[in-house]
Motif scaffolding. Structure first.
Motif, PDB file in Angstrom:
ATOM      1  N   PRO A 262      46.826  20.495 -36.579  1.00  0.00           N
ATOM      2  CA  PRO A 262      46.746  19.418 -37.576  1.00  0.00           C
ATOM      3  C   PRO A 262      45.653  18.409 -37.222  1.00  0.00           C
ATOM      4  O   PRO A 262      45.168  18.370 -36.094  1.00  0.00           O
ATOM      5  CB  PRO A 262      48.130  18.772 -37.480  1.00  0.00           C
ATOM      6  CG  PRO A 262      48.534  18.986 -36.050  1.00  0.00           C
ATOM      7  CD  PRO A 262      47.954  20.320 -35.660  1.00  0.00           C
ATOM      8  N   VAL A 263      45.280  17.618 -38.185  1.00  0.00           N
ATOM      9  CA  VAL A 263      44.341  16.525 -37.922  1.00  0.00           C
ATOM     10  C   VAL A 263      45.079  15.449 -37.131  1.00  0.00           C
ATOM     11  O   VAL A 263      46.149  14.984 -37.543  1.00  0.00           O
ATOM     12  CB  VAL A 263      43.793  15.938 -39.237  1.00  0.00           C
ATOM     13  CG1 VAL A 263      42.907  14.719 -38.952  1.00  0.00           C
ATOM     14  CG2 VAL A 263      43.020  16.996 -40.012  1.00  0.00           C
ATOM     15  N   PRO A 264      44.555  15.053 -35.978  1.00  0.00           N
ATOM     16  CA  PRO A 264      45.235  14.039 -35.182  1.00  0.00           C
ATOM     17  C   PRO A 264      44.998  12.640 -35.741  1.00  0.00           C
ATOM     18  O   PRO A 264      44.076  12.414 -36.531  1.00  0.00           O
ATOM     19  CB  PRO A 264      44.576  14.182 -33.810  1.00  0.00           C
ATOM     20  CG  PRO A 264      43.177  14.607 -34.134  1.00  0.00           C
ATOM     21  CD  PRO A 264      43.309  15.513 -35.336  1.00  0.00           C
ATOM     22  N   ARG A 265      45.833  11.731 -35.307  1.00  0.00           N
ATOM     23  CA  ARG A 265      45.607  10.312 -35.598  1.00  0.00           C
ATOM     24  C   ARG A 265      44.639   9.757 -34.562  1.00  0.00           C
ATOM     25  O   ARG A 265      44.870   9.902 -33.361  1.00  0.00           O
ATOM     26  CB  ARG A 265      46.930   9.551 -35.552  1.00  0.00           C
ATOM     27  CG  ARG A 265      46.780   8.057 -35.843  1.00  0.00           C
ATOM     28  CD  ARG A 265      48.134   7.355 -35.843  1.00  0.00           C
ATOM     29  NE  ARG A 265      48.764   7.365 -34.532  1.00  0.00           N
ATOM     30  CZ  ARG A 265      48.468   6.496 -33.549  1.00  0.00           C
ATOM     31  NH1 ARG A 265      47.518   5.587 -33.714  1.00  0.00           N
ATOM     32  NH2 ARG A 265      49.100   6.564 -32.400  1.00  0.00           N
ATOM     33  N   ALA A 266      43.560   9.149 -35.014  1.00  0.00           N
ATOM     34  CA  ALA A 266      42.595   8.554 -34.085  1.00  0.00           C
ATOM     35  C   ALA A 266      43.221   7.333 -33.417  1.00  0.00           C
ATOM     36  O   ALA A 266      43.777   6.450 -34.094  1.00  0.00           O
ATOM     37  CB  ALA A 266      41.326   8.165 -34.827  1.00  0.00           C
ATOM     38  N   LEU A 267      43.173   7.278 -32.117  1.00  0.00           N
ATOM     39  CA  LEU A 267      43.736   6.154 -31.378  1.00  0.00           C
ATOM     40  C   LEU A 267      42.940   4.882 -31.646  1.00  0.00           C
ATOM     41  O   LEU A 267      41.703   4.885 -31.626  1.00  0.00           O
ATOM     42  CB  LEU A 267      43.733   6.450 -29.878  1.00  0.00           C
ATOM     43  CG  LEU A 267      44.703   7.528 -29.402  1.00  0.00           C
ATOM     44  CD1 LEU A 267      44.368   7.955 -27.979  1.00  0.00           C
ATOM     45  CD2 LEU A 267      46.141   7.027 -29.481  1.00  0.00           C
ATOM     46  N   ASP A 268      43.659   3.790 -31.881  1.00  0.00           N
ATOM     47  CA  ASP A 268      43.004   2.492 -31.942  1.00  0.00           C
ATOM     48  C   ASP A 268      42.480   2.125 -30.555  1.00  0.00           C
ATOM     49  O   ASP A 268      43.038   2.556 -29.531  1.00  0.00           O
ATOM     50  CB  ASP A 268      43.990   1.413 -32.407  1.00  0.00           C
ATOM     51  CG  ASP A 268      44.407   1.574 -33.859  1.00  0.00           C
ATOM     52  OD1 ASP A 268      43.645   2.190 -34.635  1.00  0.00           O
ATOM     53  OD2 ASP A 268      45.507   1.096 -34.204  1.00  0.00           O
ATOM     54  N   THR A 269      41.450   1.307 -30.515  1.00  0.00           N
ATOM     55  CA  THR A 269      40.872   0.923 -29.237  1.00  0.00           C
ATOM     56  C   THR A 269      41.922   0.321 -28.307  1.00  0.00           C
ATOM     57  O   THR A 269      41.954   0.625 -27.107  1.00  0.00           O
ATOM     58  CB  THR A 269      39.722  -0.080 -29.447  1.00  0.00           C
ATOM     59  OG1 THR A 269      38.735   0.514 -30.284  1.00  0.00           O
ATOM     60  CG2 THR A 269      39.095  -0.488 -28.124  1.00  0.00           C
ATOM     61  N   ALA A 270      42.822  -0.489 -28.853  1.00  0.00           N
ATOM     62  CA  ALA A 270      43.830  -1.145 -28.026  1.00  0.00           C
ATOM     63  C   ALA A 270      44.862  -0.173 -27.475  1.00  0.00           C
ATOM     64  O   ALA A 270      45.534  -0.478 -26.479  1.00  0.00           O
ATOM     65  CB  ALA A 270      44.534  -2.234 -28.841  1.00  0.00           C
ATOM     66  N   GLU A 271      44.983   1.003 -28.111  1.00  0.00           N
ATOM     67  CA  GLU A 271      45.963   1.994 -27.657  1.00  0.00           C
ATOM     68  C   GLU A 271      45.442   2.875 -26.521  1.00  0.00           C
ATOM     69  O   GLU A 271      46.231   3.451 -25.772  1.00  0.00           O
ATOM     70  CB  GLU A 271      46.341   2.938 -28.801  1.00  0.00           C
ATOM     71  CG  GLU A 271      47.101   2.343 -29.948  1.00  0.00           C
ATOM     72  CD  GLU A 271      47.361   3.410 -30.987  1.00  0.00           C
ATOM     73  OE1 GLU A 271      48.503   3.922 -31.019  1.00  0.00           O
ATOM     74  OE2 GLU A 271      46.435   3.757 -31.749  1.00  0.00           O
ATOM     75  N   VAL A 272      44.141   3.018 -26.432  1.00  0.00           N
ATOM     76  CA  VAL A 272      43.580   3.992 -25.496  1.00  0.00           C
ATOM     77  C   VAL A 272      44.019   3.733 -24.057  1.00  0.00           C
ATOM     78  O   VAL A 272      44.417   4.669 -23.340  1.00  0.00           O
ATOM     79  CB  VAL A 272      42.044   4.033 -25.626  1.00  0.00           C
ATOM     80  CG1 VAL A 272      41.451   4.969 -24.577  1.00  0.00           C
ATOM     81  CG2 VAL A 272      41.640   4.496 -27.023  1.00  0.00           C
ATOM     82  N   PRO A 273      43.978   2.483 -23.551  1.00  0.00           N
ATOM     83  CA  PRO A 273      44.394   2.266 -22.156  1.00  0.00           C
ATOM     84  C   PRO A 273      45.831   2.700 -21.867  1.00  0.00           C
ATOM     85  O   PRO A 273      46.132   3.147 -20.755  1.00  0.00           O
ATOM     86  CB  PRO A 273      44.216   0.755 -21.971  1.00  0.00           C
ATOM     87  CG  PRO A 273      43.157   0.383 -22.953  1.00  0.00           C
ATOM     88  CD  PRO A 273      43.422   1.256 -24.152  1.00  0.00           C
ATOM     89  N   GLU A 274      46.701   2.618 -22.860  1.00  0.00           N
ATOM     90  CA  GLU A 274      48.093   3.064 -22.670  1.00  0.00           C
ATOM     91  C   GLU A 274      48.149   4.554 -22.340  1.00  0.00           C
ATOM     92  O   GLU A 274      48.916   4.984 -21.467  1.00  0.00           O
ATOM     93  CB  GLU A 274      48.888   2.779 -23.942  1.00  0.00           C
ATOM     94  CG  GLU A 274      50.268   3.413 -23.993  1.00  0.00           C
ATOM     95  CD  GLU A 274      50.871   3.389 -25.389  1.00  0.00           C
ATOM     96  OE1 GLU A 274      51.825   4.157 -25.621  1.00  0.00           O
ATOM     97  OE2 GLU A 274      50.389   2.610 -26.242  1.00  0.00           O
TER      98      GLU A 274
END
Length: 357
Positions: free
Chosen positions: A137-149
């Motif tokens: 499936p097409v993934p949801r692109a991570l928001d910049t603030a989510e990437v460090p998590e």
């Protein structure tokens, strides 16, 4: 001349030989991503390896790629892994957990979540689900603030791995999974600080490794890479620059080892050996390719500067692979039909070499 059977030390580990059991998906975990007694037996049977690296272990539920794979993100999973690490150690072995966040190589039918990735670009091919293969499936692109998590999830899982008795962890930065997706020039179309030029595309990998080093120490942290591999449709632009830059940052973090797959031209891999000052593990043939690694390929790469050699498929059918390599005994063939079928057949049923009486 260095041989496969020379001792080797990295970090606090003294390896009796230079044979590494490569990580391989076996999908034998119980519900809830729990390790099982059969898994304990499987890895203990192969404890003569200098180092075992487990199958990919998801650091979070959204990071799970395939059904039937184990995790290291709940207390119950940690408890279940102790039987594995204790069995390996009782047999004299050493074992790292491979931490594998699937990123876009996943499916809602497996996790209950839309997969995430650096960009909303689907993987190429069908992914495994509980009801069979389905288009990625097409993934949801991570928001910049989510990437460090998601970078920190590797460190959180590493802490749990050490609590479960593992000697260390290997981050899966190869084969088109999440770290590889961020390194990519076609899976990663971001325009923030995690995408675009090489310095940004390596950022997620560096942050994931740094989080792991902070959690368990550099001596317990390795990473696997597959330059120019193309798995799951991932492509890398500027491969020499990309991986040289990444190795430079990993050297600053003083990680225990880098595990390179033979997915690029040998000349490039040798250049990367020169760029990497630390312990190098090499998987000397293309994973899942037509050829299976043997003694000749291992000796070749030891001659080119590798410190340790990893074997994948040969370890499935040969729990005593180290002895077979040492004594030039036949390498038993593997039954590919049993790779992912579950159960003990094709898992615990391969015998050690039977000497004639």
């Amino acid at each position: 001349m260095t041989t496969l059977f020379d001792r080797y030390r990295f970090g606090d580990l003294a390896l009796p030989n230079r044979v590494v059991m490569a990580p391989m998906t076996r999908v034998r975990a119980a519900a809830g991503g729990l390790a099982t007694p059969s898994m304990a037996t499987y890895y203990a049977q192969r404890a003569t390896a200098g180092l075992i690296v487990t199958e990919g272990v998801q650091p979070s539920l959204v990071g799970q790629s395939n059904p039937g794979t184990p995790g290291l993100h709940t207390d119950e999973q940690v408890d279940s892994w102790r039987q594995v690490t204790e069995a390996v150690h009782a047999n004299g072995g050493r074992i790292f957990a491979q931490l594998m966040h699937g990123g876009r190589v996943s499916h809602p039918d497996t996790t209950g979540f839309q997969p995430v990735g650096p960009s909303a670009v689907a993987a190429v091919g069908d992914v495994f689900t509980p009801t069979g293969p389905k288009p990625a499936p097409v993934p949801r692109a991570l928001d910049t603030a989510e990437v460090p998590e998601h970078a920190r999830s590797y460190g959180d899982a590493a802490r749990r791995a050490v609590d479960a008795g593992f000697d260390g962890v290997e981050l899966h930065g190869a084969n088109g999974y999440l770290i590889s997706q961020f390194l990519s020039s076609n899976a990663n179309l971001r325009t923030d600080g995690y995408g675009g030029p090489v310095r940004n595309r390596i950022r997620f990998a560096v942050e994931a490794v740094a989080a792991t080093v902070d959690a368990v120490g550099a001596a317990r942290t390795g990473i696997r890479l597959s330059p120019a591999a193309g798995f799951w449709g991932v492509q890398d632009a500027d491969v020499p620059e990309l991986y040289t830059a990444l190795l430079t940052e990993l050297a600053r973090l003083e990680v225990a080892y880098v595990h390179l797959e033979a997915t690029a031209e040998e000349e490039l891999l040798v250049d990367l050996r020169r760029a990497w000052p630390g312990t190098l593990v090499v998987n000397p043939v293309l994973p899942m390719g037509p050829k299976q690694a043997g003694r000749a390929e291992a000796d070749h790469w030891l001659g080119l500067g590798a410190d340790l050699i990893s074997f994948g498929r040969a370890f499935i059918a040969n729990p005593d692979l180290v002895e077979r390599l040492r004594n030039a005994l036949p390498i038993a063939p593997v039954d590919e039909a049993t790779y992912y079928q579950g159960g003990d057949a094709g898992y615990l049923t391969y015998p050690a070499y039977q000497y004639a009486s």
